[in-house]
Enzyme design. Sequence first.
Site, PDB file in Angstrom:
ATOM      1  N   CYS A 199       0.268   3.497   3.074  1.00  0.00           N
ATOM      2  CA  CYS A 199       0.849   2.912   4.286  1.00  0.00           C
ATOM      3  C   CYS A 199       2.357   3.141   4.332  1.00  0.00           C
ATOM      4  O   CYS A 199       2.928   3.379   5.413  1.00  0.00           O
ATOM      5  CB  CYS A 199       0.541   1.420   4.348  1.00  0.00           C
TER       6      CYS A 199
ATOM      7  N   CYS B 190       0.849  -1.207   0.000  1.00  0.00           N
ATOM      8  CA  CYS B 190       0.000   0.000   0.000  1.00  0.00           C
ATOM      9  C   CYS B 190       0.883   1.255   0.000  1.00  0.00           C
ATOM     10  O   CYS B 190       1.664   1.462   0.948  1.00  0.00           O
ATOM     11  CB  CYS B 190      -0.910  -0.022   1.218  1.00  0.00           C
TER      12      CYS B 190
END
Length: 332
Positions: free
Chosen positions: A73, A70
């Site tokens: 993230c 991600c």
Amino acid sequence: MAAGGRQPQPRPGATVTALRAAWLLLALGPAAAEPGSPGPTRGRVRVLSAANWSLVLQGQWMVQFYAPWCPACQQTEAAWESFGKESELLDTTVGKVDVTQEPGLSGRFFVTTLPTIYHAKDGVFRRYRGSRTLEDLRGYILERKWEVVEPVPGWKSPSSIMMHGMAGLFHLSGWIRHIHSYFTGTLGIPVWGSYAIFILATLLIGLILGLILVLIADCLCPPKPRYRAETSVELIEKDNAELTAVEEVEEAEEFSANELEEDLEERKDVSDGEDGAKSSEEANSNEDGSEEDSALDEGSGTEETEDIQHPTDLETQSSVRQRKSQVADNGL
């Protein structure tokens, strides 16, 4: 001891390696000394798994759900690690969950976007929707901003029965994904072949579960027999009912026959009365005729003819006409 009385000198590289190992052991603390303890820490952030997630139900926590692939993230990783280093000052335990390794936990917390951050205080969960910078995360705890955030409903809480089931479903999906990877990667089965295997397995499991449910339903609610043997009492009651019905029909027939006879007698009496009236009328007409004959003999035929011209009954009028014709013939 070596030849010549010299002791072996330790190599500089080995000493440095030993010092590094000792420093790493002291830096990691008890978590490194006890590799089997739940919730090992990486820096100051505790890694949560399905085995130790219940620790979140006690005390104050900030937990982030992330995935290594991600991009968002990856951008917040540094701020989250710095936030974890300040966890002792904030009296808050900072944790993180890799959803690729723990699909059951992502289902339990119903994670649909990444990264997702939850605040937990003594088992009460709140979704953090603020900025992911270190200042905002620190202010969320110090200023107690979480108090104005609406808690997660009870039925949606990670400790609820419904979320237990959701965790099982997500865990099953992860298990199926691993099996698919094993089929396609290790065994070399084509992708469509793996899908076909899963489809057949799903149909077979559904058939077995359906049969089990049918058996359970039959045991709990057995069907009523469509045809059953009648007892002697029921047969006697049935015969009595049939006899009663036959007697009622016979009584109705007798009643109708009696009524018919009475009707016929009434009609007969009426007809006899009419015949008597007719006979009396004829007798009266005969007497009138005899009187008229005598009057005609005496020469008073013209007056009687005028009286006879106004009869009240049709039969009397016809008899008078007959007598008049006879008189006329006799006069001739």
